[in-house]
Structures are given as structure tokens and as C-alpha cells.
Design an enzyme around this catalytic site. Structure first.
Site, PDB file in Angstrom:
ATOM      1  N   ASN A 589       0.834  -1.202   0.000  1.00 11.54           N
ATOM      2  CA  ASN A 589       0.000   0.000   0.000  1.00 11.54           C
ATOM      3  C   ASN A 589       0.867   1.250   0.000  1.00 11.54           C
ATOM      4  O   ASN A 589       2.057   1.207  -0.309  1.00 11.54           O
ATOM      5  CB  ASN A 589      -0.902  -0.015   1.238  1.00 11.54           C
ATOM      6  N   CYS A 591       2.128   2.891   2.407  1.00 10.08           N
ATOM      7  CA  CYS A 591       3.210   2.931   3.404  1.00 10.08           C
ATOM      8  C   CYS A 591       3.894   1.583   3.592  1.00 10.08           C
ATOM      9  O   CYS A 591       4.585   1.367   4.589  1.00 10.08           O
ATOM     10  CB  CYS A 591       2.670   3.436   4.735  1.00 10.08           C
ATOM     11  N   GLU A 593       3.046  -1.431   4.499  1.00  9.11           N
ATOM     12  CA  GLU A 593       2.795  -2.390   5.576  1.00  9.11           C
ATOM     13  C   GLU A 593       1.645  -3.348   5.280  1.00  9.11           C
ATOM     14  O   GLU A 593       1.457  -4.324   6.010  1.00  9.11           O
ATOM     15  CB  GLU A 593       2.541  -1.670   6.910  1.00  9.11           C
TER      16      GLU A 593
END
Length: 962
Positions: A589, A591, A593
Site C-alpha cells: 500500500n 506505506c 505495511e
């Protein structure tokens, strides 16, 4: 000598201060049999036997020391004396009542005398008197301030002028400084009055107090709390006036006003079409009584200002949501479908307002509103046709509108020069479409609250990969650059093996090799080799062969130069995915994670929240029981998000309802290390990362399976790794087997009863396909006043910039330790400024503190990777792992990113690099600072150095910092 008489007064606040107004004196009322204590500043707190015991123990230790011989006698004597003191008040007030702190201390003194402990009683009396004198000095205004106050008239909101109410200012500032060490009420008032003038407005008066406290933060971190509490006075005036509850209020008034404010807040919010009408169905009297006004006092200034600027409900820029109303509104929104929604709302409120756990920003923004878009992350796969491409861009716009972060998988789109059958022409490749995605993210900026945020992923074998690497460059054709969006490499294990082996690498167009997109592990390697053979025998015409290390060097060069593309690893994300039976993870995604399956029919959604790890450290140890309770409630809240959430795109709702993924993470890892006295760059820190994540993982899985027993398992459970008894710790074996043991080194130790939990899941199933992911937590960590996520300390003193402004941040743990050793003074503050928040070059600081307070760029990257590797074995998704490299070079980057892959990590995030040179500090005499003596520290005048700014890490325009 400190005997601890103040400890008797430091009872845990049960209510805010009482300052004498009718509404405040009512706070003294007690429940039958309950005793409460009135402190010197009027605060009413609960009566706790343990506080008396601690105070008497400190008195004994101060005189007799802590030897083994004395310890037994002290323990027995203290128990008897405590029982006597408590018994006295129980006899006096069998039905409960209020006691002044001075009365308690008088009884302690009397008990010591009666027991024959005359030496200790004498020192106790002397200490009480010294503290009394210190309080008088602390609270005394200068004669100039007293004179200035009498000459100032204040203009109210109605335009009328009235004399400055110095007593109210004293009350407000006293509340702000309550229970804060080393802050001066008089200093704040004296300095604020210097900036006032006759005819000042009420708002300017309040702002002057806040700004004054702000300027003192770098000298004493506790002024951050004082500034926050002074800001609360502004918030109360603004919010309570709008809600027609009161024109203004002290913190002490809020036990009376908060229940009234909740009713008015819900009513006005629904009337203004800002809140969901179903919030009126709650028992607002019950919820109002559950509000805890004293929790307003927990905020740092940065945290409260951030909430005020960006989270509180407002109408025409008037914020009428106060902190505890905010937490209750979020809790009510998350409990709307619970069977006993009032009790659950209170449970959720208590967890959020305690700061033990915090929901993600979209949940905090939108819970309880008309459009409750509560999910954090959306992952999409872009198909290889024009209709599908622009459909995906439209989906981006709709998802971004309601504050979602986006991850797009662009690998299926054919490469530059590939044949297009429908037009008998050639493709322009991926890059022109990414320019459109970039501009869409800028145009649709998450409801005006956060900048639109998207990350494009491309697999390393795609023919456009070389141009993809250059998207963030500041040179070249700007029509083929994307300056506002993120990019990430989706790297197969085979590529990394070729890098290690110095082998060749072949690039393809996905329309020629369509199945590579969905293959991973040994299946990918076999099929990839077949396609390479087709290039050699002429079956495939469009391809490019290059040295794998040459492409690797370009990847590393671009991430050093531009910060992008991030490096993420396809195979561990898929091989260890619990949901590999029903799809493929094609990207992460925004970021890095989240690792969920996507396809043309499914947009993956994840709902995030984070455990505040330092809140679960007590006496230097992880409180396992408290952690279990926190995680259990947090998982329930996250699961509720899935059913309540507003879905702007139908395919995202279908996916979320089918698989029900959630992502519980953590924040404050560095703070937890400080509280356990562990250096980040140590084996102890790696072990702590392992054990703390194991506990979170265990309790999260346990909570999800209990929810499955209550609510049913998620619909695609059968066939998942969960259903086969394969947990994240077990899937490591699958990765080792697929990759080959020569290409991976991971720890597989465990300490909890995982077999019992496997049996429980086998019986009950799982409510959620995925349960863990560690997000960056940048803003919610600010709100709760802890370090971000799993990050090391950036600097020990710096100015943090974000969309709410600039804030001085001082490491309170460092200040505490320096105070204990007599090393905290103005020269030390100046040293920290000069050395950009680093303690390493300050000779006065002992070696153990230099190790403990090493900053991010002073820690070898291997410690970040080692800790992340230990966490990753427990996590069914991934973690946002920033890598910090000082004096970055090609060799350092090569070693670090190879190590990340070799250690079994699924993803990495930003590369933070620091140049070898720094700015010249022209305002400071460096000879004074580098080796200053204690005598010089006390006597020498020093020019103030500018506070270093954390620009590169906390760019206000960086969506990852919001």
C-alpha cells in the site's frame, strides 16, 4: 533531602481542580464510603493507601538508606504506620468524605512521632517546610507583573472592556502546571504579561499564555504539557460557547460541563448534518457520566494542537468538539452495531482516551459522521485496457476523496513499444498514465484534510522498469515525471538471487508474459526461465537483457537520489500470506505495511490501529495482562470498522466483507526502550522487539478467533493458512523452503503456548483473514505524545514541522536522566542545538547515556533490520520500516538492502540518508561547547543556538508524515 511528602499529594487525579466556583465545589461530593483528597491547588483526587505507604517509605530510605538490614524493618514499620494513618481517617469518616492533603501529612508526622521515629519525623517536618517555601517562591509574581496587571483592560467577545482578572489567570496557569515538575507558574505569567497591552482581547490574552509556555519547552519538556493545558482554555471557551453550555470554564468546571456538552454536541452536530443521526439513540446521560475530564491533561502541546487543527468537528471554522467529546464520538461511531452499544462505547472510549491504543487517522476523522470512511488503505490492480486504466484512476479519486491512502499495482499494463491489437499501433507504456495518477492525487486531496496519497508498484521484470525508476527525478522531460506520488519496486526473489550470483536479468512486456504477474516462488522461477529461453530461440521479440547488478545499482542510486522507488519483496509477501489459496498479493500500500490480494474484481482494504507500547511498560517490564486487555478491545474495534465503513467503490466493499482484514500495529517502540533502559543498537532491543511483537501477535490472533466464535469466521477462511494450523511463525519455514536456506537467515524462537492457540483456532476459525500490520503512525503518535511506530529517535531536540505548524520537540527521557545526574542546564540545551540533537559530542554526558540516546543516524542500519526481522516472523502482513544510513554510499546501501531481503523482510519504506557535511553553526562558540566543564556550565554565558529543524523527515507536504 527528599522524603517523599509530596508523594502523599500526588494521588492519581480522579477529577479536575476545584477552585471555588459553585460548580467546582460540587466536585468534592463523594460516593458513600469513598474518601477523596483535596490538594493544595484545589484538585480533588481519589484517596489511595499506597501513596501514603510510598511517602513514608521514601522518608525512611532518605534517612536509613536501602541496605538489606534496614529493608526488612522499614517494610514492617511502614505497613503499621500506613495502617494507623488510614485507620484514623476511616474512623473519622466512616461514610466517606474529603480530606485536605495537609491533614494527611499531619497524621503521617504524628504517627512517626508516636512510633518513636523522631529522626525521621524531624527530617519529614524540615522537608515539608522547604517545599512550602519553594511553592511560595514559585507562585509569587514579580512586582512589575503585579503593577502591569492592574493597568490592563481586556476586551471581551462582546466588545466590552473589563479589568484583567489576574486571579483567573492564576487559576488557569496553576491548573496547567499541576503535578508538573520544574515548571513555574509565576514565570509563565510574568513573561506573558510583558507581551500584553491595555485593550488586549480575551483571545490574545489566552494565546499569549500558550505561546509563553511554548517558548520554554526547549528548557524543560514539561512546559509542553503546560502549553497544552493552556491551549485547552481556548478550546473550552470556543467549544462551550458554541454549544451554549458556558462562555468559558476552567478545567475544574469540566466535570460539570462535559456531560452537558456531550448532549449539546450530538444535537448540534446532527442538526448541522456533521454527525450521524443514530448517535442520538445512545443513552447520552450514561455516556456523559463516563467522560473523564482529567484525561484532557495528558496531552502534549503538539498532540492537542494537531487534534484542534485537523480532527475536531467544526462549523464555519469554529471547533465545537472538545477532546473527550472527540474520543467519545469516535467510540460511539465504532459501537453503533454492538448489541449493548452504550457499554461498548464506554469501553472503546476508555481505551482511546487513555492513549493505550489509537485508531488510525481516517477512523478518527470520520467515525460517527454521515460518511464514516474509516479504512486506512486501499490496494488495486490496474488492468491492461484503456477502460480499466481510467476506471482505476476514477477509483483512486473516489477513494482518495474520503481520506484513503492508495497502492496501485501497474504491472499488468503493457510496456512502451508493445503491440496494441485494437489500433494496430504501439503502446506508450505505463509512465504517461502514472502522470495522470499523480495529478489526480493532487486534485483530490482526501477531503481537504490530507494531501492525496498514492504509491505505484511495478515488478522488476517489467520493460518500463528503468524509466519507472526515474519518475521522481528533477531532471528530464517533466511530462514523464511524477513529483507528487510515491513509487515502489515489487522485487521477485529470483532477481535478488541473480544479484547475489552476478547473473543476467531479462525485462519483458506483461502482455507477452501474462502469467508472471500471478506467479511467485519456485513456480515463478521455472516460468521465468522458460520465457528467457523463448527470447533465445526467437519466440519472444520484445525483451531486454542486462546484468542484474546493473539494474540493482540503478535502483539503489535512484532511491538515494530521489527517495524512490521503495524496495519491497514479492515472494515473502505471497509465500507467507494466509490468503494464498484465493489470490495473489500484487503490491503493498501507500506505506508498505499492507500485503493483501488484489485483482480486477477486488480492491483490497485494510483498517488500522496501533497499540501504544510504552503505555504497557510498568516498572521496566512489559505488562502482559494489560497488553492482553488492550489488544482484545482493539481487535473488536477494528473488526467493527469493516461493517460500519462507508465504501465509495463497490469492489472494495465486496473484498472487505469477504476477507475482513485488519492491521493492528504498535507505536512508541523507542519510548518503550527508554522505559526499559535499553539502547536501540543492542541485542536486548532485538530481543525486546521479538518478545513484545510475539505477545501482540498471540493476543491479536486469540482475540480474532474469539470474535469468530461470537460472530462467525470470515467467509474465505476454509483453505487459508489459518485453517491449516499454519500461523505467521510457521510460514517462515515455507519461505525458507521456497527460497533456499542459503538465501535467508531468520530466528524462529518462540516463548508462548502457540500449540494451545492453534487448537483454539482449529475449533473456532478466524474472524479476520489478516490481523497485524505496523503502520508509520506519524500523526497518531503525535496525538499520544510518543515516538512514531518502530522508529528510533530522530534527534533529541529539534523543531518538527507538519501541517499544524512548527513545534519544538525535546526528548523528555534524556532530560530526566540528565537531571538525575545534575547535567541538565542551559549550556546542555545549547549543546544539543549545536550538535543537531546529538549527545555524542558532548563530553559531559556519560557513555551509557550516549549509547541509550543515540539518534537514528547514529545507529547502524543492521540493528533496524535485525529488530524488524524478529517482528516480521510474528506478523501476517508487513511493517513500515524506514532505513537510516549516515554517510550513505553505494556500498552501504547495497549491504543494507541485501541484508533486509536476506533477513526475511517483506518490505522496506523510506531511505533516510544523511550527508557527510553539515551546516556551519556561526552563532555559537564551538570551543565552549565541545568540552564544557560543570563549573563553566553553571557560570559561563552562552549565545543561544538555533534549534535544528527536522525538515527531511517531517516535511509538511509529505503524506507519510500526516
Amino acid at each position: 533531602m527528599q522524603t517523599g511528602s509530596e508523594s502523599v499529594g500526588n494521588q492519581t487525579p480522579a477529577t479536575p481542580p476545584v477552585t471555588g466556583t459553585p460548580s467546582q465545589t460540587r466536585l468534592a461530593a463523594t460516593a458513600p464510603g469513598q474518601m477523596r483528597v483535596i490538594k493544595r491547588n484545589g484538585t480533588v483526587v481519589s484517596f489511595e493507601d499506597s501513596k501514603i505507604s510510598v511517602a513514608i517509605t521514601k522518608a525512611f530510605l532518605a534517612v536509613e538508606g536501602g541496605t538489606a538490614a534496614a529493608s526488612s524493618r522499614i517494610h514492617e514499620t511502614v505497613a503499621k504506620l500506613t495502617e494507623q494513618v488510614v485507620g484514623t481517617f476511616k474512623r473519622r469518616m466512616p461514610s466517606g468524605g474529603t480530606i485536605h492533603i495537609e491533614d494527611i501529612q499531619d497524621q503521617v508526622e504524628l504517627a512517626l512521632m508516636r512510633a518513636g521515629e523522631h529522626l525521621i519525623a524531624r527530617d519529614y517536618v524540615i522537608y515539608r517546610e522547604s517545599r512550602r517555601q519553594a511553592r511560595v517562591e514559585k507562585e509569587a509574581l514579580s512586582p512589575e507583573s503585579e503593577a502591569a496587571a492592574g493597568a490592563i483592560n481586556v476586551v471581551g467577545a462582546d466588545g466590552n472592556s473589563k479589568p484583567l482578572d489576574i486571579e483567573r489567570i492564576r487559576t488557569i496557569v496553576a491548573e496547567a502546571c499541576m503535578d508538573l515538575s520544574d515548571v513555574s507558574e509565576a514565570a509563565i505569567i510574568d513573561e506573558a504579561l510583558k507581551n500584553l497591552y491595555n485593550g488586549v482581547t480575551e483571545h490574545e490574552l489566552s494565546t499569549s499564555l500558550v505561546i509563553t509556555a511554548r517558548t520554554m519547552i526547549e528548557q524543560e519538556p514539561n512546559y509542553s504539557s503546560a502549553a497544552a493545558r493552556l491551549l485547552l482554555d481556548n478550546l473550552r471557551a470556543e467549544g462551550l460557547s458554541f454549544l451554549n453550555v458556558a462562555d468559558s470554564a476552567t478545567q475544574g468546571d469540566m466535570e460539570t460541563y462535559y456531560p452537558q456538552a456531550l448532549k449539546s454536541f450530538i444535537s448540534r452536530g446532527i442538526e448541522l448534518e456533521l454527525l450521524a443521526p443514530n448517535l442520538a439513540e445512545y443513552d447520552l446521560d450514561m455516556l456523559g457520566e463516563a467522560l473523564l475530564p482529567e484525561r484532557d491533561l495528558q496531552f502534549s502541546y503538539l498532540g492537542l494542537q494537531t487534534l484542534y487543527d485537523r480532527y475536531f468537528i467544526h462549523s464555519d471554522e469554529t471547533r465545537f468538539e472538545l477532546p473527550q467529546l472527540f474520543f467519545m464520538r469516535v467510540a460511539m461511531g465504532l459501537a453503533t452495531r454492538e448489541e449493548d452499544k452504550n457499554a461498548r462505547a464506554i469501553e472503546f472510549y476508555q481505551l482511546l482516551s487513555s492513549f493505550d491504543y489509537m485508531s488510525s487517522t481516517p477512523t478518527l476523522f470520520n467515525s460517527g459522521t454521515l460518511r464514516p470512511q474509516l479504512s486506512s488503505c486501499y490496494l488495486t490492480t490496474v488492468p491492461d485496457d484503456l477502460h480499466g486504466i481510467y476506471g482505476a484512476i476514477q477509483d483512486n479519486a473516489m477513494l482518495s476523496k474520503f481520506a484513503g491512502g492508495l497502492g496501485n499495482d501497474w504491472t499488468p499494463v503493457r510496456a512502451l513499444g508493445a503491440y496494441i491489437k485494437g489500433t494496430n499501433g504501439k503502446s506508450q507504456g505505463v509512465v504517461p498514465f502514472l502522470k495522470v495518477v499523480n495529478d489526480t492525487a493532487v486534485a483530490v486531496n482526501q477531503g481537504g484534510k490530507r494531501k492525496g496519497a498514492v504509491c505505484a508498484y511495478l515488478e522488476t521484470w517489467h520493460m518500463d522498469i528503468e524509466e519507472f525508476l526515474e519518475l521522481r527525478k528533477n531532471t528530464g522531460d517533466d511530462r514523464r515525471r511524477t513529483h507528487d506520488m510515491n513509487t515502489a519496486n515489487w522485487v521477485p526473489d529470483l532477481f535478488m538471487k541473480r544479484v547475489f550470483e552476478d547473473g543476467d536479468w531479462t525485462l519483458f512486456s506483461p502482455n507477452d508474459v501474462p502469467d508472471l504477474h500471478d506467479l511467485y516462488g519456485s513456480a515463478f522461477e521455472e516460468r521465468y526461465a522458460q520465457y528467457e529461453e523463448q527470447t533465445r530461440n526467437g519466440e519472444l521479440k520484445l525483451y531486454k537483457t542486462m546484468k542484474a547488478q546493473a539494474l540493482w545499482r540503478k535502483m539503489l542510486g535512484m532511491i538515494f537520489e530521489t527517495g524512490h522507488p521503495w524496495i519491497t519483496f514479492k515472494d515473502p509477501c505471497n509465500i507467507r500470506s494466509p490468503q494464498q489459496h484465493c489470490g495473489v498479493v500484487h503490491s503493498s500500500n501507500l506505506c508498505t505495511e499492507i500485503t493483501l490480494n488484489t485483482s480486477k474484481d477486488e480492491i483490497a482494504v485494510c483498517n488500522l490501529g496501533s497499540v501504544n507500547l510504552p503505555q504497557h511498560i510498568e516498572n521496566g517490564e512489559l505488562n502482559i495482562d494489560k497488553l492482553r486487555k488492550t489488544v482484545t478491545t482493539a481487535i473488536r474495534m477494528l473488526d467493527n470498522v469493516i461493517d460500519i465503513n462507508y465504501y465509495s467503490v463497490e469492489t472494495s466493499e465486496n473484498s472487505n466483507m469477504k476477507h475482513r482484514p485488519i492491521g493492528l500495529g504498535l507505536m512508541g517502540f523507542q519510548d518503550a526502550l527508554y522505559k526499559t533502559d535499553i539502547s536501540y543498537a543492542s541485542e536486548q532491543a532485538v530481543e525486546f522487539a521479538d518478545k513484545s511483537m510475539e505477545a501482540i501477535s498471540y493476543f491479536a490472533i486469540s482475540a480474532s478467533t474469539d470474535l469468530a466464535a461470537e460472530r462467525g469466521a470470515y467467509s474465505s477462511y476454509e483453505g487459508s493458512l489459518w485453517s491449516q494450523g499454519i500461523f505467521p511463525i510457521d510460514s517462515l519455514n515455507m519461505l525458507v523452503e521456497q527460497r533456499g536456506s542459503e538465501y535467508i537467515s531468520v530466528n524462529q524462537d518462540s516463548s508462548m503456548d502457540w500449540d494451545a492457540l492453534r487448537g483454539k483456532v482449529a475449533q473456532q476459525g478466524m474472524r479476520n483473514s489478516n490481523v497485524m500490520a505496523i503502520a508509520p503512525t506519524a500523526t497518531i503518535a503525535n496525538i499520544t505524545g510518543v515516538s512514531q511506530s518502530i522508529e528510533p529517535t530522530y534527534q533529541n531536540l529539534y523543531v518538527k514541522s507538519n501541517l499544524s505548524g512548527e513545534f519544538t520537540v525535546v526528548n523528555p527521557y534524556l532530560v530526566r536522566d540528565l537531571k538525575e545526574r545534575g547535567l541538565w542546564d542551559k549550556v546542555m540545551v545549547n549543546d544539543l542545538k549545536y550538535f543537531d540533537g546529538s549527545v555524542q559530542a558532548v563530553d559531559r554526558i556519560p557513555a551509557d547515556l550516549k549509547a541509550k540516546y543515540s539518534t537514528a543516524f547514529e545507529i547502524e542500519p543492521r540493528w533496524l533490520v535485525d529488530s524488524a526481522s524478529r517482528r516480521q516472523k510474528w506478523i501476517d502482513q508487513a511493517q513500515s520500516l524506514n532505513l537510516y544510513i549516515n554517510n550513505a554510499s553505494g556500498k552501504k546501501l547495497d549491504v543494507t538492502y541485501r541484508m533486509a531481503w536476506f533477513s526475511g523482510l517483506k518490505t522496506t519504506y523510506y531511505l533516510r540518508s544523511l550527508a557527510a557535511t553539515g551546516t556551519e553553526k556561526s552563532t555559537v562558540n564551538t570551543g565552549q561547547l565541545n568540552a564544557v566543564s560543570q563549573q563553566a556550565a553553571e557560570a559561563a554565558p552562552v549565545q543561544p543556538a538555533p534549534v535544528p529543524k527536522a525538515c527531511s523527515l517531517d516535511d509538511p507536504d509529505c503524506e507519510a508524515c500526516q
